[in-house]
Structures are given as C-alpha cells and as structure tokens.
Design a protein around this motif. Structure first.
Motif, PDB file in Angstrom:
ATOM      1  N   ALA A  97       0.852  -1.197   0.000  1.00 41.02           N
ATOM      2  CA  ALA A  97       0.000   0.000   0.000  1.00 41.02           C
ATOM      3  C   ALA A  97       0.883   1.240   0.000  1.00 41.02           C
ATOM      4  CB  ALA A  97      -0.893  -0.012   1.229  1.00 41.02           C
ATOM      5  N   SER A  98       0.414   2.278  -0.650  1.00 43.22           N
ATOM      6  CA  SER A  98       1.225   3.493  -0.751  1.00 43.22           C
ATOM      7  C   SER A  98       0.307   4.697  -0.908  1.00 43.22           C
ATOM      8  CB  SER A  98       2.152   3.393  -1.967  1.00 43.22           C
ATOM      9  OG  SER A  98       1.391   3.335  -3.162  1.00 43.22           O
ATOM     10  N   ALA A  99       0.960   5.865  -0.949  1.00 48.88           N
ATOM     11  CA  ALA A  99       0.179   7.094  -1.168  1.00 48.88           C
ATOM     12  C   ALA A  99      -0.169   7.245  -2.645  1.00 48.88           C
ATOM     13  CB  ALA A  99       0.980   8.287  -0.673  1.00 48.88           C
ATOM     14  N   GLY A 100       0.002   6.201  -3.421  1.00 50.85           N
ATOM     15  CA  GLY A 100      -0.369   6.240  -4.840  1.00 50.85           C
ATOM     16  C   GLY A 100       0.787   5.837  -5.728  1.00 50.85           C
ATOM     17  N   LYS A 104      -4.151   9.485  -3.323  1.00 50.90           N
ATOM     18  CA  LYS A 104      -3.275  10.652  -3.117  1.00 50.90           C
ATOM     19  C   LYS A 104      -4.042  11.749  -2.381  1.00 50.90           C
ATOM     20  CE  LYS A 104      -2.051  10.544  -7.648  1.00 50.90           C
ATOM     21  NZ  LYS A 104      -1.484  11.010  -8.914  1.00 50.90           N
ATOM     22  N   ASP A 105      -5.273  11.956  -2.808  1.00 48.07           N
ATOM     23  CA  ASP A 105      -6.116  12.989  -2.222  1.00 48.07           C
ATOM     24  C   ASP A 105      -6.401  12.690  -0.743  1.00 48.07           C
ATOM     25  OD1 ASP A 105      -7.811  15.306  -2.823  1.00 48.07           O
ATOM     26  OD2 ASP A 105      -9.446  13.949  -2.239  1.00 48.07           O
ATOM     27  N   SER A 133       4.924  11.270 -10.390  1.00 45.86           N
ATOM     28  CA  SER A 133       5.180  10.953  -8.984  1.00 45.86           C
ATOM     29  C   SER A 133       4.019  11.434  -8.112  1.00 45.86           C
ATOM     30  CB  SER A 133       6.470  11.634  -8.525  1.00 45.86           C
ATOM     31  OG  SER A 133       6.664  11.379  -7.150  1.00 45.86           O
ATOM     32  N   ALA A 134       3.635  10.579  -7.153  1.00 46.15           N
ATOM     33  CA  ALA A 134       2.562  10.965  -6.224  1.00 46.15           C
ATOM     34  C   ALA A 134       2.938  12.245  -5.478  1.00 46.15           C
ATOM     35  CB  ALA A 134       2.304   9.827  -5.238  1.00 46.15           C
ATOM     36  N   ALA A 135       4.248  12.468  -5.326  1.00 49.97           N
ATOM     37  CA  ALA A 135       4.708  13.660  -4.590  1.00 49.97           C
ATOM     38  C   ALA A 135       4.204  14.944  -5.243  1.00 49.97           C
ATOM     39  CB  ALA A 135       6.239  13.674  -4.527  1.00 49.97           C
ATOM     40  N   LEU A 166       7.460  10.259   1.018  1.00 52.66           N
ATOM     41  CA  LEU A 166       6.732   9.977  -0.222  1.00 52.66           C
ATOM     42  C   LEU A 166       7.491   9.053  -1.175  1.00 52.66           C
ATOM     43  CD1 LEU A 166       4.936  13.373  -0.972  1.00 52.66           C
ATOM     44  CD2 LEU A 166       4.022  11.277   0.037  1.00 52.66           C
ATOM     45  N   THR A 167       8.767   8.805  -0.903  1.00 51.21           N
ATOM     46  CA  THR A 167       9.506   7.814  -1.696  1.00 51.21           C
ATOM     47  C   THR A 167      10.185   6.868  -0.718  1.00 51.21           C
ATOM     48  OG1 THR A 167       9.997   9.598  -3.259  1.00 51.21           O
ATOM     49  CG2 THR A 167      11.166   7.514  -3.591  1.00 51.21           C
TER      50      THR A 167
END
Ligand code: NAD
Ligand code: UPG
Length: 429
Positions: free
Chosen positions: A154-157, A197-198, A234-236, A298-299
């Motif tokens: 799982a990740s921030a996107g 991400k949101d 990048s999700a960032a 974020l990475t």
C-alpha cells in the motif's frame, strides 16, 4: 524514416509500449513509403524492465514476448530475434505469440500490476476505517500462491511514466471498440489512485487541525519510487500540490532529484510564484526537517528506513517515575490532543520533549546508544531519526506514505506516526 532509407528487407521491432494494432499501422506506412519489392517484417517485442532494477530485469527477465504475424516468413523473423535473446535468456522464457496478443499483453501486464496496487490501496482505506492493518492484510492474502505477495504494498499512490498512461491507453482502446463497461472498469484503477493521493493529503491537513497555513512540512522523497531520479507522475507532485494549495511551507529533500526538476514539476500544478514562495528544496534531510511540525515520506528510499533503530528505545529513567496514565486518554484523538499541546505547550507536550531529551542523554551512555548511532545497514546510510526528532517542532507528526518505517521505534523517539492503512496512531508518552 526506415521505409525511406531502406535498400534491403528489414525486420522492424516494436519495443515501445504501443496501442494494440500499431503494427498494422506500421505495415501500411511501410507499404506506402518503401521502395517496391522490399519486405518489412514487423515484430512486437515489448519491454518489461522497471526503473531502478533495469539491469537485473534485462539480465534475468521473467519472459520475453515476441509477437509476429505468424506466417512462415514472420516466424523466421521472430526466430532471428529469439536467437539474439538466446545468448542470455533460457529458450523456454522466450514466448512467440501473435502480434496483437503481444501488443495487448504489454498493456494488460501493466494494467494488472496497477490494478493490484489500486486494490490494496482501496483496501487501505477500509483498514483505516475498521482497525485492520494493510501490511498484515497484504501478507495474509499474498500467502495464497494464486495471489502472491508482490505489487501489494500500500502506498500514497503509484507513479511513473507507465502505469497511468498504459491504463488510460487500454481505456481508450476499449472505448474505441465500443466496450464502455470494460473501459470504465479499468478507468477506476486510475480513479482510485487519484483518490488515494487525495485521501493522504487530506489526512495530513486533518491531523494539523485543518489548517496548514505557514506550517512547515517536510517531504522526504520526490521520485516516483526509490533508486531512480525519475519524477514522472510521482505521487509527490499531487500531494505537495495539495500542501501548497493549503498554504503550507514545504521543504523537500530527495537524494536523486535535482532542484530544477522539482520546481519544474510543481509548476505544472501551481503558479510559479506560489512554488517560489512556499517551496524550498534542501540538500539533506536534516536541514529539510529543522523546525518542521510534520515529516511526510513519499519515496521509499532506504535511507529513510528505521531498521538500524533498536526494537524498543529505553525510556529515560526519570520519566519512569512519572505517572503517564493521566495523559494517555487525551492522546487518543489524532487532532484535538495534538492541537492543545502545540498551541499551549501543555504539560503532556513538555513531557514529550522531556522524553526526547532524556532519551538523547540515555542514549549517549547506554549500550543501545551504539546501535542507535549505527547509521548504516549493510554499508548503506540511514537517517539519524533521533536527530530529526530533536530538530522538529511539536507535535512531530510523521506521515509514512510508503509504510517503510517501524512506527513503534519512531514513536519511542517522540514522533506521532501515521501510516497508510493503519488506524492506530503510534506515539508514546
Ligand atoms: N521507462 C521505463 O522504465 C519503460 C519500461 C518499459 C517500457 N517502456 C516504454 O518505452 C517507451 C519509451 O519510454 P521512456 O521512459 O524511455 O520514455 P521517454 O519519454 O524518456 O522517451 C520517449 C522518446 O520518444 C520520443 N517521442 C515521443 N513521441 C514521438 C513521436 N511521435 N515520434 C518520434 N519520437 C517520439 C520522445 O521525444 C522521447 O525521446 C515507452 O513506450 C514506454 O512505455 C518504458
Ligand atoms: O507494491 C507496490 C509496487 C509499486 N508501487 C508503486 O508503483 C509505481 C510503479 O512501480 P514499478 O512497477 O516498480 O515501476 P515502473 O518503473 O513504473 O515499472 C512498471 O512499468 C514499466 C513500464 O511499462 C514496466 O516495464 C514494468 O514491468 C512495470 O513494473 C511506483 O510509484 C511504486 O512506488 C506501489 O505503490 N506498490
């Protein structure tokens, strides 16, 4: 270009990821532009390497796809290409299929990989709501060999130049073949990624009392994944875009991404003046984290990991005698309790600082200090999280958008840790 200059028969190999049917278009181009009598065999040979592991992926691929028209001449061309791979790839891994299957298989593979990430990310929202832990869930589900454990982090996107582009390419193909249900099924993979991400950005805002105005937030990592300086999709970019919109001051550190690249990417989502006013790019993590009230990972760079920290940092002796129970109930809500401490410097907040200062002095004398200051693992650099904690402002929030830190270890250093897909907020008094 090839058609115009070729003076003999050619084998043309599609390596790029292309819409299904591109080989047909190429054949038309060749037959209209090439000298009469020349033959062009078009093969599809999609590339499956991933950035950061490209050399390994090239040397030991899971499979090599070679798509051809299937007639005798095309099979001969496919064989010639297979012979090149035979120098280092076992023959059984070279799969010869039809042209359209090969073109579509590349898109389908990326779509199904992206689908796994969106699946686990959608479940991460459910985990946060129910009290399940998404890492435990992924492990439990992945033990079923039919499912497997990979691409379930799982990740921030997800980001990168391929996944979103390729899913949307499949959506487009489905739409152009009048298959709206198929198109909308795959489109949801991208929608969930945007939602993730949101959701993550809003969680940061919520935990900082719904106002980020002029609060310093540090972002560790800007690349779309570790071991690359690539920032495409990048999700960032999206998440920092939210922070800028909320008028935070954002300090960014990434070991591989240059400042001009970060600025250029952020200027895609925000006015240059807002980026110039609100964003600073730092040379190292420590200057980025100084005076920040929150750090956002974020990475998943290895240097941000916490595997060098002891399982449980010793609590400073003078705090052992302090009755802690009275304050613990006040810390259960992730916004209100922090708010009161940050604004008023209440006693529990001071205790937190005392924990940190005490910890620092304890560490300087104990055995644990040695392992704590051991900032390399297998020769690789690790961040000194105790130093980061002491340079930050309360409430020392840490949002792990990649689930790479061990929350309890950082909680012992005074951080309040929020992970993806975990309801529990990790902190110690
Ligand atoms: N980057 C990866 O890890 C990776 C892995 C597997 C497959 N791929 C595929 O390989 C291809 C290239 O990827 P990349 O990451 O190197 O992309 P890139 O954007 O770095 O390179 C693409 C190149 O193609 C050129 N180009 C774009 N449209 C063109 C056109 N119409 N005519 C002529 N040139 C054009 C661009 O100028 C650029 O130089 C893509 O199809 C991608 O999906 C990439
Ligand atoms: O469990 C996971 C795995 C990856 N990611 C994210 O997904 C994105 C893509 O990761 P990855 O697939 O490792 O990198 P890419 O370099 O984009 O490679 C993909 O795209 C290439 C281009 O088509 C293909 O060749 C590769 O096979 C395919 O993995 C990154 O943001 C990762 O952080 C997750 O969030 N969770």
């Amino acid at each position: 270009m090839i058609a115009e200059v070729a003076t003999s028969d050619k084998i043309v190999v599609e390596k790029s990821t292309v819409p299904c049917g591109t080989a047909d278009n190429l054949r038309e181009v060749f037959s209209s532009l090439a000298r009469p009598g020349l033959r062009f065999d078009i093969l599809s040979n999609p590339e499956f390497l991933a950035e950061g592991t490209a050399v390994n992926d090239l040397l030991a691929p899971d499979r090599i796809l070679i798509g051809s028209l299937g007639d005798a001449r095309a099979l001969e061309a496919a064989e010639a290409l297979a012979d090149i791979y035979a120098a280092w790839v076992p023959r059984e891994r070279v799969i010869t299929i039809n042209l359209w299957s090969s073109e579509l298989a590349k898109l389908a593979a990326n779509c199904m990989l992206a689908q796994r990430i969106s699946s686990i990310n959608s479940l991460s929202a459910l985990c946060e709501a129910t009290g399940a832990d998404v890492d435990e869930l992924a492990h439990a589900v992945g033990q079923d060999r039919r499912i497997g454990t990979r691409m379930l982090k799982a990740s921030a996107g997800f980001g990168g130049s391929c996944f979103k582009k390729d899913v949307l390419s499949l959506v487009y193909i489905a739409e152009s073949h009048h298959l709206p249900e198929v198109a909308s099924y795959w489109k949801r993979i991208v929608d969930i990624n945007e939602y993730q991400k949101d959701r993550f950005a809003k969680r940061i805002t919520r935990c900082l009392y719904n106002s980020l105005t002029n609060k310093k937030i540090t972002v560790l990592g800007f690349a779309y994944k570790k071991d690359t300086g690539d920032t495409r999709e990048s999700a960032a970019i999206t998440i920092i875009g939210h922070l800028i919109a909320e008028r935070a001051r954002v300090a960014i550190y990434d070991p591989k991404v240059e400042e001009h690249q970060i600025v250029r990417d952020l200027q895609q989502v925000h006015k240059p003046e807002a980026v110039a006013e609100r964003v600073s790019v730092c040379e190292d993590s420590y200057s980025a984290c100084a005076d920040a009230c929150a750090v956002v990972i974020l990475t998943e760079w290895d240097e941000f990991k916490t595997d060098h920290l002891p399982e449980k940092a010793p609590r400073p002796r003078h705090l052992m005698e302090t009755p802690l129970a009275s304050t613990s109930h006040a810390m259960s809500d992730d916004s209100l309790s922090d708010h009161s401490k940050m604004e008023t410097g209440s006693s529990s907040g001071e205790e937190n600082d005392a924990v940190l200062n005490g910890l620092a002095s304890t560490l300087s004398t104990s055995d644990t200090a040695e392992s704590m200051s051991q900032l390399t693992v297998s020769g690789k650099h690790r961040l000194d999280w105790a130093r980061v904690a002491s340079a930050m402002r309360r409430p020392r929030l840490l949002f792990d958008g990649r689930n790479i830190v061990q929350p309890d270890k950082l909680a012992a250093l005074g951080f309040r840790v929020h992970c993806i897909g975990k309801m529990k907020q990790h902190f110690e008094l």
